[in-house]
Design an enzyme around this catalytic site. Structure first.
Site, PDB file in Angstrom:
ATOM      1  N   LYS A  36      42.806  32.723  12.424  1.00  0.00           N
ATOM      2  CA  LYS A  36      43.286  32.201  13.557  1.00  0.00           C
ATOM      3  C   LYS A  36      43.687  30.840  13.045  1.00  0.00           C
ATOM      4  O   LYS A  36      43.205  30.122  12.639  1.00  0.00           O
ATOM      5  CB  LYS A  36      42.106  32.129  14.545  1.00  0.00           C
ATOM      6  N   SER A  39      40.897  33.775  23.699  1.00  0.00           N
ATOM      7  CA  SER A  39      42.220  32.987  23.191  1.00  0.00           C
ATOM      8  C   SER A  39      42.381  33.598  21.663  1.00  0.00           C
ATOM      9  O   SER A  39      43.488  33.314  21.167  1.00  0.00           O
ATOM     10  CB  SER A  39      41.826  31.415  23.050  1.00  0.00           C
ATOM     11  N   SER A  93      36.083  33.913  24.021  1.00  0.00           N
ATOM     12  CA  SER A  93      37.516  34.141  23.301  1.00  0.00           C
ATOM     13  C   SER A  93      37.622  35.073  22.067  1.00  0.00           C
ATOM     14  O   SER A  93      38.527  35.277  21.514  1.00  0.00           O
ATOM     15  CB  SER A  93      38.042  32.842  22.623  1.00  0.00           C
TER      16      SER A  93
END
Lengths: 490, 95
Positions: A78, A158, A182
């Site tokens: 990420k 997210s 998330s």
């Protein structure tokens, strides 16, 4: 060799050890799949050369009998994790061409154990969002589509890039982070497994901060066992993060097949919310049946302050964010927009660099921390957080883990829900409580809904008891027999 | 509580965020909606409860007061929007 990217992480480790294929072949299969998947917008940066060099080094280690626990496993990272020498954006324009001169502890742990970095994954800007639509680099597209439809859906957020890449076989696993849901909500939206461990399990060093008392890293993978293997490498005490816990990291994978006989599973009545789709009620009931058959005793429990978790979160998280994001001033790193004087340079830099949702949360955070409002909002929210944490302490005297749905809906269309910030915030209604209380929570795919989209179930455990999450998650996975894959349209 | 355009301007200044005049009313509406929703927290009885800043009840650990890092000027400056001769260059801060 065209299907190496479809293996599980555990399966790939076995294949590498049996010399069925090399880390280089495994990595190349992923790079090829990534090359043909630009339509998903999951990767922001592909580090092909670095990946192949890491794969070759891994093959050399294995040949010498020195392979680590994740040796040769291609992973996505990420873009919230700082990676040395590789541009890191946090999904924002404000970081400009920021290229960290250091590595986050979590990613460093993965490379220490032999993993291969494929690239950096798209995400909501500063991890603020539930649909990956706040990214400054365009939304990530969910590989799943409703049956017979060609409408692009969100992957959740997210960690949308992480979830989408794992679901579309563009990596064997991905790092992710979870401040209010998330990791777990995107896992539910993409038919993948995601665990947010206990707060403090994984070091936050080198992870771009959103809300420091809530942020926690974890993996997204295709199976519960894969998540267990990956988390074991990611976790561990780190002197560079004073909130990282000095706790031994158990063999999480061994817990995945543990017997559940005699275990007490709490069903919190407050999670049966108004307007919840019947199909989510049904998979929740199915989950209860599956666990009953495994020998669990189901216990009705109450977490009376559940409905206050989201409003408390939307004070605490923006407050911490407004403080954390004060560092983006255009002076030491990132983009700068010049103004007439210093203050105007700050204001123009930050207005140009931050997107709409981030600006909104900075304003809320600044407001609730401002003189005259601090006690009424921020201190009250912290007290409500204490109440929510007490609720969990009380129920964990009656049960070993909780079973809930992960999210109140399946994946929705890109652009379908971003007119009203409050509606978007409600995505985290079942996940945010675990962040406020610092507890581990895992999402496991349970079924497809009538339109063919995945739905997840969540298991919340006691602090530092990820093993029970993995044990219950593993049982749910075996009972659900979820083996559906998105049809390749991209 | 609802916020007006004037309050949004004040908050934006505190946060060092430039907000165009024609955006103030819209933002005031959005923030007011969120704050009204947040106010359901007033229903919760919080008497006698200590505010919770962290889920960990351990004390922040102390480390030895020794230098563990340093001599990295070029790495520190590598991402600066502007730097000269080993310094960050920024707009004049004092008249």
């Amino acid at each position: 060799m065209g299907t190496l990217n479809k293996l599980t992480l555990a399966g790939a480790l076995k294949g590498l050890e049996a010399r069925d294929f090399s880390a280089r072949e495994l990595t190349q299969a992923h790079l090829d799949a990534m090359e043909s998947a630009h339509a998903l917008n999951a990767y922001l940066v592909t580090t092909s050369e670095q990946a192949l060099a890491m794969a070759d080094a891994s093959d050399a280690r294995r040949a010498k009998g020195e392979a680590g626990p994740l040796d040769g496993i291609p992973l996505g990272v990420k873009d919230l994790f700082c990676t040395k020498g590789v541009k890191t954006t946090a999904g924002s324009k404000i970081l400009g061409d920021f290229t960290p001169p250091y590595e986050s502890t979590v990613s460093d742990n993965l490379w220490r154990d032999g993993a291969v970095m494929l690239g950096k994954l798209n995400m909501d800007e500063f991890a603020m969002g539930s649909s990956n639509e706040t990214s400054a680099f365009g939304p990530v597209v969910n590989p799943w589509r409703a049956k017979g439809a060609d409408v692009n859906l969100v992957p959740g957020g997210s960690s949308g890039g992480s979830a989408s890449a794992v679901a579309a076989d563009l990596c064997l696993g991905a790092t992710a982070t979870d401040t209010g849901g998330s990791i777990r909500q995107p896992a539910s939206f993409t038919g993948t497994v995601g665990i947010k461990p206990t707060y403090g399990r994984c070091s936050r060093y080198g992870i771009v901060a959103f809300a420091s008392s809530l942020d926690q890293a974890g993996p997204i993978t295709r199976t519960v066992e894969d998540a267990a293997i990956m988390l074991r490498s990611m976790a561990g005490h780190d002197p560079k993060d004073s909130t990282s816990l000095k706790a031994d990291v158990p063999d999480f994978a061994a817990a995945c097949t543990r017997s559940l006989k005699g275990m007490r599973i709490g069903i919190p009545k407050e999670y049966r919310v108004d307007g919840m789709p019947g199909e989510i009620e049904k998979i929740w009931a199915d989950g209860m049946d599956w666990l009953r058959k495994e020998g669990c005793e189901l216990v009705d429990v109450s977490l009376p302050h559940t409905k206050y978790a989201l409003p408390a979160y939307y004070i605490i998280a923006p407050a911490e964010a407004s403080s954390n994001l004060a560092r983006y001033d255009g002076m030491r790193y990132g983009a700068r927009v010049d103004g007439a004087d210093l203050t105007q340079t700050y204001e123009k830099t930050r207005a140009a660099g931050f997107g709409e949702e981030v600006r909104r949360r900075i304003l809320i955070g600044t407001y609730v921390l401002s003189a005259g409002f601090y006690d009424a909002y921020y201190i009250r929210a912290q007290k409500v957080r204490a109440r929510i944490t007490e609720d969990f302490k009380t129920v964990f005297e009656q049960c070993d883990a909780l079973l809930t749905p992960t999210a109140p809906s399946a994946a929705f269309g890109i652009g379908a829900r971003n007119n009203d910030p409050l509606q978007m915030y409600l995505n985290d209604i079942f996940t945010v409580t675990a962040n406020l209380a610092g507890l581990p929570g895992i999402s496991v795919p349970a079924a497809l809904d009538s339109t063919g989209l995945p739905l997840g179930l969540q298991v919340i455990g006691k602090a530092l008891d990820e093993e029970t999450c993995f044990a219950v998650g593993g049982a749910l996975e075996r009972a659900a027999r979820f083996d559906a894959k998105p049809g390749k349209w991209w | 509580m609802s916020v007006d355009a004037k309050t949004v301007r004040r908050i934006a200044r505190l946060a060092r965020l430039e907000v165009a005049d024609d955006k103030l009313d819209h933002l005031a509406g959005e923030l007011s909606g969120i704050l009204r929703w947040i106010e359901q927290l007033n229903e919760v009885d919080v008497s006698g409860i200590a505010p919770m800043a962290s889920v960990e009840d351990v004390q922040t650990p102390m480390r030895d007061d020794v230098v563990t890092d340093g001599e990295k000027r070029d790495a520190v400056l590598a991402n600066a929007p502007r730097s000269e001769e080993g310094f960050f260059v920024m707009p004049k801060a004092v008249e």
